[in-house]
Design a protein around this motif. Structure first.
Motif, PDB file in Angstrom:
ATOM      1  N   ILE A   1      -8.098   2.987  -2.264  1.00 47.77           N
ATOM      2  CA  ILE A   1      -6.950   2.385  -1.565  1.00 47.77           C
ATOM      3  C   ILE A   1      -7.263   2.193  -0.083  1.00 47.77           C
ATOM      4  CG2 ILE A   1      -4.584   2.828  -0.818  1.00 47.77           C
ATOM      5  CD1 ILE A   1      -4.048   4.099  -3.512  1.00 47.77           C
ATOM      6  N   PHE A   2      -7.869   3.190   0.541  1.00 52.24           N
ATOM      7  CA  PHE A   2      -8.153   3.105   1.977  1.00 52.24           C
ATOM      8  C   PHE A   2      -9.089   1.939   2.290  1.00 52.24           C
ATOM      9  CE2 PHE A   2     -11.065   4.115   5.479  1.00 52.24           C
ATOM     10  CZ  PHE A   2     -10.141   4.211   6.514  1.00 52.24           C
TER      11      PHE A   2
ATOM     12  N   THR B   1      -7.548  -1.600   1.483  1.00 57.94           N
ATOM     13  CA  THR B   1      -6.491  -1.956   2.442  1.00 57.94           C
ATOM     14  C   THR B   1      -7.108  -2.434   3.747  1.00 57.94           C
ATOM     15  OG1 THR B   1      -5.005  -0.304   1.477  1.00 57.94           O
ATOM     16  CG2 THR B   1      -4.483  -1.089   3.687  1.00 57.94           C
TER      17      THR B   1
ATOM     18  N   VAL C   1       0.823  -1.202   0.000  1.00 61.59           N
ATOM     19  CA  VAL C   1       0.000   0.000   0.000  1.00 61.59           C
ATOM     20  C   VAL C   1       0.864   1.261   0.000  1.00 61.59           C
ATOM     21  CG1 VAL C   1      -1.668   1.326   1.360  1.00 61.59           C
ATOM     22  CG2 VAL C   1      -2.001  -1.113   1.005  1.00 61.59           C
ATOM     23  N   THR C   2       2.043   1.217   0.658  1.00 60.64           N
ATOM     24  CA  THR C   2       2.909   2.405   0.598  1.00 60.64           C
ATOM     25  C   THR C   2       3.341   2.700  -0.835  1.00 60.64           C
ATOM     26  OG1 THR C   2       4.898   1.065   1.021  1.00 60.64           O
ATOM     27  CG2 THR C   2       3.794   2.043   2.929  1.00 60.64           C
TER      28      THR C   2
ATOM     29  N   THR D   1      -9.308   7.471  -6.287  1.00 61.48           N
ATOM     30  CA  THR D   1      -8.190   6.528  -6.124  1.00 61.48           C
ATOM     31  C   THR D   1      -7.797   6.371  -4.664  1.00 61.48           C
ATOM     32  OG1 THR D   1      -7.367   7.165  -8.314  1.00 61.48           O
ATOM     33  CG2 THR D   1      -5.860   5.980  -6.878  1.00 61.48           C
ATOM     34  N   LEU D   2      -7.644   7.463  -3.942  1.00 61.46           N
ATOM     35  CA  LEU D   2      -7.223   7.388  -2.535  1.00 61.46           C
ATOM     36  C   LEU D   2      -8.286   6.740  -1.664  1.00 61.46           C
ATOM     37  CD1 LEU D   2      -5.465  10.864  -2.231  1.00 61.46           C
ATOM     38  CD2 LEU D   2      -4.385   8.623  -2.351  1.00 61.46           C
TER      39      LEU D   2
ATOM     40  N   ALA E   1      -0.312   6.735  -6.195  1.00 59.71           N
ATOM     41  CA  ALA E   1      -1.592   7.443  -6.301  1.00 59.71           C
ATOM     42  C   ALA E   1      -1.410   8.941  -6.093  1.00 59.71           C
ATOM     43  CB  ALA E   1      -2.588   6.888  -5.282  1.00 59.71           C
ATOM     44  N   LEU E   2      -0.530   9.313  -5.163  1.00 57.34           N
ATOM     45  CA  LEU E   2      -0.251  10.738  -4.950  1.00 57.34           C
ATOM     46  C   LEU E   2       0.415  11.347  -6.185  1.00 57.34           C
ATOM     47  CD1 LEU E   2       1.043  10.668  -1.254  1.00 57.34           C
ATOM     48  CD2 LEU E   2      -1.198  11.396  -2.067  1.00 57.34           C
TER      49      LEU E   2
ATOM     50  N   ILE F   1      -5.220   0.353  -8.864  1.00 58.89           N
ATOM     51  CA  ILE F   1      -5.392   1.778  -8.554  1.00 58.89           C
ATOM     52  C   ILE F   1      -5.364   2.656  -9.800  1.00 58.89           C
ATOM     53  CG2 ILE F   1      -4.378   1.527  -6.268  1.00 58.89           C
ATOM     54  CD1 ILE F   1      -1.826   2.820  -7.492  1.00 58.89           C
TER      55      ILE F   1
ATOM     56  N   THR G   1       1.622   1.785  -3.613  1.00 61.36           N
ATOM     57  CA  THR G   1       0.462   2.247  -4.389  1.00 61.36           C
ATOM     58  C   THR G   1      -0.006   3.623  -3.940  1.00 61.36           C
ATOM     59  OG1 THR G   1      -1.026   1.051  -2.880  1.00 61.36           O
ATOM     60  CG2 THR G   1      -0.319  -0.086  -4.874  1.00 61.36           C
ATOM     61  N   THR G   2       0.142   3.924  -2.646  1.00 60.06           N
ATOM     62  CA  THR G   2      -0.259   5.252  -2.180  1.00 60.06           C
ATOM     63  C   THR G   2       0.666   6.330  -2.732  1.00 60.06           C
ATOM     64  OG1 THR G   2      -1.159   4.309  -0.140  1.00 60.06           O
ATOM     65  CG2 THR G   2      -0.726   6.669  -0.149  1.00 60.06           C
TER      66      THR G   2
END
Length: 800
Positions: free
Chosen positions: A320-321, A324, A122-123, A316-317, A129-130, A295, A125-126
């Protein structure tokens, strides 16, 4: 309204009008300017009708743009951030890994390491995503989002390379999720075989992907409706699972290792228990990672979104949340309720309180799975049964429906994404022979040909029929794509490009760099040989574009960095001291307009090309000449010889001489060239003849410019010079008569083109100097370059 008025006496600017800032308006209020094509159509229709151009434009529907087919056609379907990004992204992330592989990964890695794997994934993909959000809010992103973002940020070289690979990765993801669906179907009908288990999976997979192709070809509206239906089924499936973890479990389920929440089971499953060839942390990481790659769905269909700049970050964010959270909850709950090994045989229940000879945690709960545990033949339990979620749920077949929904929705999402990315790549016409797939059909410009290509690629990998093999390949491709997206964001941020102004405020260039580095590291930790193959393919594609050099200008950050690097190095040169070893002739070539003296430009370009600096310049007597930047300024003056100087007026000749002397005072040259020739000596009588001819030429050249001051008594040289400042006094004529140098050059350097030029006296008249140069170079059989030295020994070549 009073605030908007301006006054003759007011020094305050007029309040900005919101309609001029389309990016800050809500979606329903934003208006786009009419395209050039719309304006042309309006102009063409104006001649045949009574409506004026302004009236026609004012009656245009809002949002008409270059993709519009005309005012009478139906406008394309556009989606918001929930239906266009959030739900499709969640459905793409929730794939077969959630229902078929996550519990098995938990049995291998344990709860703690599984949660770490999830969070590490997730780190990445996050961070990606950012970066996507920053790029998406920096300007308009059209269809083919991920490829479009990378190519327009890093240029066509890396953009096109990764676009091709990313399209292929999406096609493989179709195969991965279709194979997962086929596996569940074959497990449900395991007593009935068309051929055998593996071939049955292949048959079911091909039939499934064909049905998905039909939905995709029907258009985005049908695909979105199907995704919403799958989403509802998945929500019911999740609810069924979590309810099943807290209700009592039957004897049949206990025989399969399902006991409900037990602290002993939770503690036992906290630590890893590696088994088989995939029994390692990074092997399990590579198997899980495709579960979080969905994502990019929203970015891949930006052409179908109402407001991509707003929809992509939010959708997207949020996706992800929630995904996860669901992954962690499934890993923890399954690890707390199910033992690793179970036989599935109800006869293994123990009678009495004796546990002698019983091995395993199940012994505490009255079950003896020792025999299958020691022989490694257990068919059930967390480590052996891929249907653990179904066993643990309240109703088995609702989980099966969830598997169908997750796998089919993910496969459908990738089946839509891959053609759109590939279509955008084909439209850019960078690689040969793929332009046929650029054609779109219908109001949404659907890439039907690219759909068929993706379909056949998916079928090819469905025939492998092995989830873990396909997962490892996909992981590397997606990691490479994620890494380049993060590099794009980082590179654009550090180059300080004027075009980099994302409205998304929460990105960070160092987080983007972290995401890029982690992606590259993980590629080699997963499968190093696949990583090498991936980079090798990118290198070949990259090299092809470098060789082809497409005529494309996308305003990439690479172009911005070129300016940054040049400026930085130019400034750093200021503190670098000159040294003979690093000397480069940075030439100021006095050509005037360069096309007037092409021979001189070609000559200097021959030795400055790709090696040093050449500046073509002219002289304006009304101001001081200036050229160069810092240390990148001329250190060598190059002048063409004025061959018709005898025919020029004395005033012009004097001005030319003063120009040369003025510039020479300005130019840090330090060259002496020593030339040795082994020519045979010229015959003595011939040498006298040549010298005599040279003297005659010299005397004839300066004769019109003599003052003959010694023959005019009572008149000083200064008085005569006031009238004719360019003329030569008798004393100067005697002191500057160095014609014998021509003899020396003829004797020693007959075929040499570089000659050291002695410095004339400061009061040497212009006519004398020009005559001296003319005579000095007379009779040489090659072009002559006169390089003025400074009477210092700087560099010596020792010739053997």
């Amino acid at each position: 309204m009073e605030l908007r008025k301006t006054s003759l006496y007011s020094t305050i600017d007029m309040v900005p009008q919101m309609e001029h800032y389309a990016g800050t308006l809500p979606c329903e209020q934003a208006k786009s300017r009419p395209s050039l094509e719309a304006l042309r159509k309006t102009f063409e229709e104006r001649a045949g009708g009574n409506m004026t151009s302004d009236e026609r434009i004012s009656n245009m529907p809002d949002g008409e743009n270059e993709e519009s087919q005309g005012p009478s056609e139906e406008s394309p379907v556009r989606f918001g951030w929930i239906y266009g990004v959030k739900i499709p992204c969640m459905m793409n992330i929730w794939g077969v890994t959630l229902f078929l592989q996550l519990t098995w990964i938990t049995s291998q890695a344990g709860i703690v390491l599984t949660v770490i794997i999830i969070l590490m994934s997730v780190t990445v993909t996050t961070a990606t995503a950012l970066s996507i959000s920053a790029i998406a809010t920096n300007g308009r992103v059209v269809s083919g989002g991920t490829y479009f973002m990378i190519s327009r940020s890093l240029g066509p070289e890396l953009g096109a390379s990764i676009g091709l690979i990313f399209s292929f990765a999406n096609a493989l993801s179709v195969a991965l999720n279709t194979v997962g669906f086929a596996q569940v179907v074959c497990d449900l009908i395991f007593n009935v075989h068309m051929v055998d288990y593996t071939n049955d999976m292949r048959i079911v997979g091909v039939i499934t992907v064909t049905a998905l192709l039909g939905i995709s070809l029907a258009g985005m509206e049908w695909e979105t409706k199907a995704q919403i239906l799958f989403f509802l089924v998945l929500m019911v499936s999740f609810a069924n699972y979590f309810v099943g973890t807290i209700i009592p479990h039957s004897v049949e389920k206990q025989g399969r290792g399902v006991f409900g929440y037990r602290s002993d089971i939770f503690i036992e499953n906290l630590t890893p228990n590696w088994r088989g060839p995939t029994g390692s942390f990074f092997a399990q990481f590579s198997i899980f990672f495709p579960a979080v790659t969905g994502i990019l769905y929203g970015a891949n269909i930006t052409g179908d979104l109402k407001d991509p700049s707003s929809a992509i970050p939010k959708g997207t964010l949020m996706a992800i949340f929630w995904t996860t959270l669901s992954y962690i909850m499934v890993a923890v709950t399954s690890g707390a309720c199910v033992v690793r090994d179970a036989s599935g045989n109800t006869s293994d229940i123990m009678t009495g309180n004796s546990t002698d000879g019983c091995v395993g945690l199940a012994c505490k709960y009255g079950w003896n799975f020792t025999q299958c545990t020691e022989s490694q033949s257990c068919q059930y339990g967390l480590a052996n049964n891929v249907q653990v979620m179904a066993e643990l749920s309240g109703f088995y077949y609702l989980i099966t429906a969830g598997v169908f929904a997750a796998s089919l929705s993910s496969a459908l999402g990738y089946l839509v994404s891959a053609p759109k990315i590939f279509q955008c790549l084909c439209k850019d016409n960078i690689y040969p022979y793929i332009g046929v797939f650029a054609k779109g059909y219908g109001k949404n410009d659907e890439p039907l040909r690219a759909y068929l290509l993706t379909y056949f690629i998916a079928i090819a990998f469905i025939l492998i029929a092995e989830l873990n093999t396909i997962s490892a390949i996909i992981s590397n491709f997606f990691l490479c794509s994620f890494g380049l997206i993060n590099i794009s964001c980082f590179h654009a941020a550090i180059t300080n490009s004027p075009g980099w102004r994302p409205s998304f405020p929460y990105y960070n260039k160092w987080i983007a760099l972290y995401g890029a580095v982690v992606c590259v590291v993980l590629m080699f930790f997963f499968t190093w040989w696949t990583a090498l193959i991936t980079f090798g393919v990118i290198a070949v594609l990259f090299g092809y574009i470098i060789y082809k050099k497409p005529k494309i200008n996308w305003g990439s950050s690479v172009q911005a960095s070129s300016y940054n690097v040049a400026l930085s190095y130019s400034m750093s040169l200021t503190g670098v001291e000159d040294h003979v070893k690093n000397f480069r002739p940075q030439c100021l070539v006095m050509t005037g307009p360069p096309n007037q003296r092409p021979a001189l430009v070609d000559f200097v370009g021959a030795f400055t090309k790709n090696a040093s600096l050449m500046i073509c310049g002219d002289i304006m007597m009304v101001s001081q000449p200036a050229s160069g930047l810092g240390k990148l300024k001329p250190n060598t003056l190059v002048l063409g010889f004025k061959s018709n100087w005898r025919e020029s007026s004395p005033e012009t000749l004097l001005m030319e001489y003063f120009k040369q002397r003025k510039i020479r005072r300005k130019i840090n040259t330090c060259i002496r060239v020593f030339i040795v020739e082994n020519e045979q000596d010229i015959e003595e009588p011939d040498m006298y003849l040549v010298l005599l001819c040279s003297m005659d030429r010299f005397l004839d050249s300066v004769a019109p410019f003599r003052l003959h001051d010694e023959q005019q008594e009572g008149v000083s040289v200064q008085e005569l010079r006031q009238k004719d400042p360019w003329k030569i006094s008798d004393k100067e004529f005697e002191s500057e008569r160095k014609v014998r140098l021509n003899e020396i050059i003829r004797k020693n350097s007959q075929h040499t083109a570089l000659v050291s030029l002695p410095v004339p006296h400061s009061d040497c008249p212009s006519a004398l100097y020009m005559a001296w140069l003319d005579t000095l170079t007379c009779g040489l059989h090659c072009p002559v370059v006169l390089i003025r030295g400074n009477q210092e020994n700087v560099l010596t070549f020792y010739l053997q």
